[in-house]
Design an enzyme around this catalytic site. Structure first.
Site, PDB file in Angstrom:
ATOM      1  N   ARG A  15       3.473 -20.032 -30.127  1.00 34.37           N
ATOM      2  CA  ARG A  15       2.631 -19.662 -28.827  1.00 34.37           C
ATOM      3  C   ARG A  15       0.958 -20.095 -29.040  1.00 34.37           C
ATOM      4  O   ARG A  15       0.532 -20.602 -28.468  1.00 34.37           O
ATOM      5  CB  ARG A  15       2.884 -18.382 -28.091  1.00 34.37           C
ATOM      6  N   THR A  16       0.599 -19.076 -29.946  1.00 33.07           N
ATOM      7  CA  THR A  16      -0.868 -19.056 -30.102  1.00 33.07           C
ATOM      8  C   THR A  16      -1.285 -20.472 -30.530  1.00 33.07           C
ATOM      9  O   THR A  16      -2.286 -21.042 -29.918  1.00 33.07           O
ATOM     10  CB  THR A  16      -1.375 -18.153 -31.382  1.00 33.07           C
ATOM     11  N   LYS A  21      -5.042 -25.944 -52.864  1.00 33.95           N
ATOM     12  CA  LYS A  21      -5.761 -26.064 -54.269  1.00 33.95           C
ATOM     13  C   LYS A  21      -6.687 -25.040 -54.591  1.00 33.95           C
ATOM     14  O   LYS A  21      -7.107 -25.276 -55.693  1.00 33.95           O
ATOM     15  CB  LYS A  21      -6.466 -27.393 -54.047  1.00 33.95           C
ATOM     16  N   ARG A  68      -5.766 -18.512 -37.948  1.00 35.20           N
ATOM     17  CA  ARG A  68      -4.685 -17.621 -38.275  1.00 35.20           C
ATOM     18  C   ARG A  68      -4.633 -17.471 -39.596  1.00 35.20           C
ATOM     19  O   ARG A  68      -4.450 -18.543 -40.312  1.00 35.20           O
ATOM     20  CB  ARG A  68      -3.411 -17.911 -37.390  1.00 35.20           C
ATOM     21  N   HIS A 117      -5.555  -9.397 -33.234  1.00 34.68           N
ATOM     22  CA  HIS A 117      -5.048 -10.553 -32.570  1.00 34.68           C
ATOM     23  C   HIS A 117      -5.924 -10.389 -31.223  1.00 34.68           C
ATOM     24  O   HIS A 117      -5.137 -10.502 -29.790  1.00 34.68           O
ATOM     25  CB  HIS A 117      -3.752 -10.733 -32.481  1.00 34.68           C
TER      26      HIS A 117
HETATM   27  C1  NCD Z   1       2.431 -11.920 -32.369  1.00 29.34           C
HETATM   28  C2  NCD Z   1       1.640 -12.471 -33.562  1.00 29.34           C
HETATM   29  O1  NCD Z   1       1.510 -13.267 -34.063  1.00 29.34           O
HETATM   30  O2  NCD Z   1       1.209 -11.274 -34.297  1.00 29.34           O
HETATM   31  N1  NCD Z   1       2.821 -13.416 -31.673  1.00 29.34           N
HETATM   32  C3  NCD Z   1       1.946 -14.206 -30.938  1.00 29.34           C
HETATM   33  O3  NCD Z   1       0.844 -14.438 -31.490  1.00 29.34           O
HETATM   34  N2  NCD Z   1       2.404 -14.184 -29.840  1.00 29.34           N
HETATM   35  C4  NCD Z   1       3.538 -11.208 -32.338  1.00 29.34           C
HETATM   36  C5  NCD Z   1       4.501 -11.259 -33.462  1.00 29.34           C
HETATM   37  O4  NCD Z   1       4.537 -12.332 -34.179  1.00 29.34           O
HETATM   38  O5  NCD Z   1       5.504 -10.520 -33.411  1.00 29.34           O
END
Ligand code: NCD
Length: 302
Positions: free
Chosen positions: A51-52, A80, A101, A129
């Site tokens: 999703r993200t 590396k 991320r 997040h």
């Molecule tokens: C979440 C995350 O990555 O922290 N997912 C997301 O970004 N929608 C929640 C999860 O992974 O449980």
């Protein structure tokens, strides 16, 4: 230049503006279709995501911009031994904005110190997040019409769930929020979150019991037990099915309850709940794209 590392980097007024922009994008996407023409977003994902990452990429395309990046760190120079600071310094000469991320808490913050372009934290380890929080706030505001005077239940892995930490921080700034924190003892929210709530004299309870607290909730934020953050498999297996939201349990809840989940879901909400109008999680996932469009426009000042 602004970054978004922690949700508290934004004032409540700025959050309101972002949510207003997201609402206006939902109303009239065509008005935003060329906002980012000629701009590039880099998505640097050192941890798995659906999703993200895809909502960031879709967001940039819908703003008329372009996307570069990687979704598997094994294919990047970090394999590396390159540092995140060096990676973002280099990527900043190819892209106008970066969504990152990382499995290490604090990595996007370190990256931001050396970056020549805005950095967006798209999730750092078990810490924060913030763009999921913007998604959650947009969803709450669209479902409930307000962000204050709500009883908000969080259920599941409150220890490692970064979305929980960011959303609690964000909601702690609104009037009349009551927090109901439902988790196994081993997966309670970290002390720094409890300290924040105590300092601000906010109302919160910690419990292991979902059934008895569900009837008072306006929002129920379900979460997955974060397998990848456990030190041993045995504990994960023991705790993973601690809470499963079923249609029977939903009967205990208010008719006006909104059930949120950042997704991915594993087993914590049974699929029969999906048809309940109170299940908001797929609408929530959709909102993620619009709020990220609003955020990209804000940070690029377009
Ligand atoms: C979440 C995350 O990555 O922290 N997912 C997301 O970004 N929608 C929640 C999860 O992974 O449980």
């Amino acid at each position: 230049m602004r970054h978004l590392i922690d949700i508290l980097d934004l004032t409540c007024e700025e959050i309101d503006e972002l949510l207003d922009t997201a609402d206006s994008i939902i109303e009239n996407p065509a008005a935003y279709a060329t906002r980012c023409a000629g701009k590039k977003l880099a998505t640097l994902f050192f941890e798995p995501s659906t999703r993200t990452r895809l909502s960031f990429e879709a967001a940039m395309y819908e703003l008329g911009g372009h996307v570069i990046g990687f979704s598997d760190a094994a294919n990047s120079s970090s394999s590396k031994g390159e540092s995140v600071s060096d990676t973002v310094r280099v990527v900043g000469s190819y892209a106008d904005i970066i969504a990152m991320r990382h499995f290490k808490e604090g990595a996007p913050m370190v990256a931001a110190m050396k970056s020549t372009v805005p950095i967006i934290n798209a999730g750092d380890g078990g810490h924060n997040h913030p763009t999921q929080t913007l998604t959650d706030l947009l969803t709450i505001r669209r479902e409930k019409g307000r962000l204050d005077n709500l009883t908000v239940g969080f259920c599941g892995d409150l220890k490692f769930g970064r979305t929980v930490h960011s959303l609690i921080s964000a909601l702690s700034r609104y009037e009349g929020i009551r927090f109901v924190l439902v988790s196994p003892k081993e997966l309670q929210v970290p002390d720094y979150i409890k300290d924040l709530l105590t300092e601000k004299e906010l109302s919160f309870i910690e419990t292991t019991d979902l059934e008895s607290t569900l009837p008072e909730m306006d929002i129920l934020y379900m979460t997955r037990v974060q397998k990848e953050r456990f030190f041993n498999e045995e504990d994960y297996l023991r705790l993973r099915d601690s809470y499963i939201l079923t249609p029977e349990k939903m009967r205990l809840a208010k008719q006006t309850l909104s059930v949120l989940h950042p997704l991915p879901r594993v087993n914590e909400i049974s699929v029969e709940v999906d048809d309940d109008p109170r299940a908001c999680y797929f609408r929530q996932a959709k909102n993620g794209k619009f709020v990220r469009m609003a955020l990209i426009c804000k940070l690029l000042e377009v």
